[in-house]
Design an enzyme around this catalytic site. Structure first.
Site, PDB file in Angstrom:
ATOM      1  N   LYS A 185      -1.102  -6.471  -1.277  1.00 58.06           N
ATOM      2  CA  LYS A 185      -1.717  -5.933  -0.300  1.00 58.06           C
ATOM      3  C   LYS A 185      -3.237  -6.105  -0.229  1.00 58.06           C
ATOM      4  O   LYS A 185      -3.898  -5.333  -0.947  1.00 58.06           O
ATOM      5  CB  LYS A 185      -1.639  -4.259  -0.296  1.00 58.06           C
ATOM      6  CG  LYS A 185      -0.151  -4.068  -0.317  1.00 58.06           C
ATOM      7  CD  LYS A 185       0.125  -2.678  -0.619  1.00 58.06           C
ATOM      8  CE  LYS A 185       1.273  -2.016  -1.098  1.00 58.06           C
ATOM      9  NZ  LYS A 185       1.811  -1.983  -2.554  1.00 58.06           N
ATOM     10  N   TYR A 224      -5.750  -2.022  -7.019  1.00 52.67           N
ATOM     11  CA  TYR A 224      -5.328  -1.216  -8.235  1.00 52.67           C
ATOM     12  C   TYR A 224      -6.008  -1.785  -9.384  1.00 52.67           C
ATOM     13  O   TYR A 224      -6.117  -1.443 -10.404  1.00 52.67           O
ATOM     14  CB  TYR A 224      -3.790  -1.969  -8.368  1.00 52.67           C
ATOM     15  CG  TYR A 224      -2.857  -1.622  -7.440  1.00 52.67           C
ATOM     16  CD1 TYR A 224      -3.272  -0.361  -6.384  1.00 52.67           C
ATOM     17  CD2 TYR A 224      -1.486  -2.234  -7.295  1.00 52.67           C
ATOM     18  CE1 TYR A 224      -2.184  -0.149  -5.310  1.00 52.67           C
ATOM     19  CE2 TYR A 224      -0.555  -1.820  -6.275  1.00 52.67           C
ATOM     20  CZ  TYR A 224      -0.981  -0.781  -5.410  1.00 52.67           C
ATOM     21  OH  TYR A 224      -0.008  -0.302  -4.333  1.00 52.67           O
ATOM     22  N   ASP A 277       4.843  -5.748  -7.187  1.00 55.01           N
ATOM     23  CA  ASP A 277       4.157  -5.103  -6.075  1.00 55.01           C
ATOM     24  C   ASP A 277       2.664  -4.690  -6.546  1.00 55.01           C
ATOM     25  O   ASP A 277       2.766  -3.836  -7.075  1.00 55.01           O
ATOM     26  CB  ASP A 277       4.693  -4.067  -5.476  1.00 55.01           C
ATOM     27  CG  ASP A 277       4.071  -3.489  -4.343  1.00 55.01           C
ATOM     28  OD1 ASP A 277       4.177  -4.115  -3.095  1.00 55.01           O
ATOM     29  OD2 ASP A 277       3.462  -2.535  -4.447  1.00 55.01           O
ATOM     30  N   HIS A 336      -3.201  -3.687   3.644  1.00 56.14           N
ATOM     31  CA  HIS A 336      -3.025  -2.526   2.903  1.00 56.14           C
ATOM     32  C   HIS A 336      -2.825  -1.342   3.952  1.00 56.14           C
ATOM     33  O   HIS A 336      -2.014  -0.454   3.874  1.00 56.14           O
ATOM     34  CB  HIS A 336      -3.897  -2.406   1.896  1.00 56.14           C
ATOM     35  CG  HIS A 336      -3.577  -1.466   0.852  1.00 56.14           C
ATOM     36  ND1 HIS A 336      -3.798  -1.629  -0.495  1.00 56.14           N
ATOM     37  CD2 HIS A 336      -2.707  -0.412   0.733  1.00 56.14           C
ATOM     38  CE1 HIS A 336      -3.310  -0.770  -1.507  1.00 56.14           C
ATOM     39  NE2 HIS A 336      -2.568   0.115  -0.387  1.00 56.14           N
TER      40      HIS A 336
END
Length: 301
Positions: A78, A49, A44, A115
């Site tokens: 996302k 990130y 995930d 997201h």
């Protein structure tokens, strides 16, 4: 491994996955490789990130070493393989999805999510990537792009084979119902299949100043008592509380023993009384609420 079956495609999404938020670039490739080696098949991640390229390196190494085939791994993003807030306009959404696939070094996402149901002003990836929440001036800049436009672009990604499944993240029921009114392809994480985040409590939010007065569930007396009774770790108990209710989990750890232990969280069953005791800890407390950064981002009524 237990899995959730996604409604439209019938594809199986592992119930236990490995989360990539806050996994540092310097360790991400090794962390992903070792997670796959330990048995994880759901990864995930998200554009926000900042570690997609490194995560993809770990995946490619695992495939090259014969640990898995690409079809064995369920990769979710996302625009975060998840679509970030600054790319909600139709053309930007499609542009960003292709960029993320290039970073991962793969041809398609198994699941591609929006997201947040928030549209922010576009930031050219050549200027800054990931763009994060704030502009160059440190302020939040909204953009008037309706979610229907973003969802339409997501559906085109499915038609082009770039995403097998698409879905939503951080959405309350009213937003989901609105999407269902015009969706050609329903959000897939409906049957809707659900994925939990922050299963252990507020640890990841402490440094962000978003943890308020909440404490770690790993040390809560209710959880420690149940863990002792089952001879399991408190982390396994918290994860099992979700997975036993068919909610997918995405824990992460840089500790190899915990990586293995978390994956084994479905090797036992909690009693009905255990589940009721844990559920009774509910405080109607929300982590990751965008309104704490800017009141105009209040998406949770």
């Amino acid at each position: 491994m237990a899995a959730l079956v996604l409604k439209r495609t019938g594809q199986k999404m592992p119930l236990i996955g490995f989360g990539l938020w806050k996994v540092t670039k310097s360790t991400c490739a090794d962390t992903v490789y070792n997670a796959i080696k330990a048995g994880y098949r759901l990864l995930d991640g998200a554009g926000d990130y900042g570690n997609e390229k490194e995560a993809g390196e770990g995946v490619r190494r695992a495939i090259a070493d014969g640990l898995v085939k690409r079809e064995d791994i369920f990769i979710t993003s996302k625009a975060r393989r998840v679509l970030w807030n600054t790319f909600h306009a139709h053309d930007h959404a499609k542009q960003l999805a292709k960029k993320q696939l290039e970073l991962w070094g793969i041809d398609y996402f198994d699941l591609f999510l929006i997201h947040f149901p928030i549209s922010l002003q576009y930031v050219d990836p050549n200027h800054r990537y990931p763009p994060e929440w704030f502009g160059d001036d440190g302020k939040v800049h909204l953009q008037n792009t309706p979610l229907s436009e973003t969802w339409g672009a997501m559906e085109e990604l499915v038609d082009q084979g770039l995403a097998k499944n698409i879905g939503l993240s951080n959405c309350q029921g009213s937003i989901i119902l609105d999407v269902l009114r015009y969706a050609k392809y329903e959000p897939q994480t409906l049957g809707i299949a659900m994925t939990a985040y922050s299963s252990f409590g507020p640890q990841s939010y402490l440094e962000l100043g978003m943890a308020k007065d909440s404490s770690s569930l790993l040390e809560h007396s209710v959880i420690t008592d149940i863990a002792t009774a089952h001879r399991k770790t408190t982390a396994q108990v918290l994860l099992r509380w979700a997975t036993q209710r068919s909610i997918a989990v995405i824990p992460k750890s840089n500790n190899s023993n915990r990586v293995v232990s978390n994956l084994q969280c479905d090797a036992f069953n909690l009693s009905d009384a255990d589940i009721a005791s844990i559920s009774a800890l509910n405080r109607n407390y929300r982590l990751n609420d965008p309104a704490e950064m800017d009141p105009r981002l209040a998406i949770f009524a």
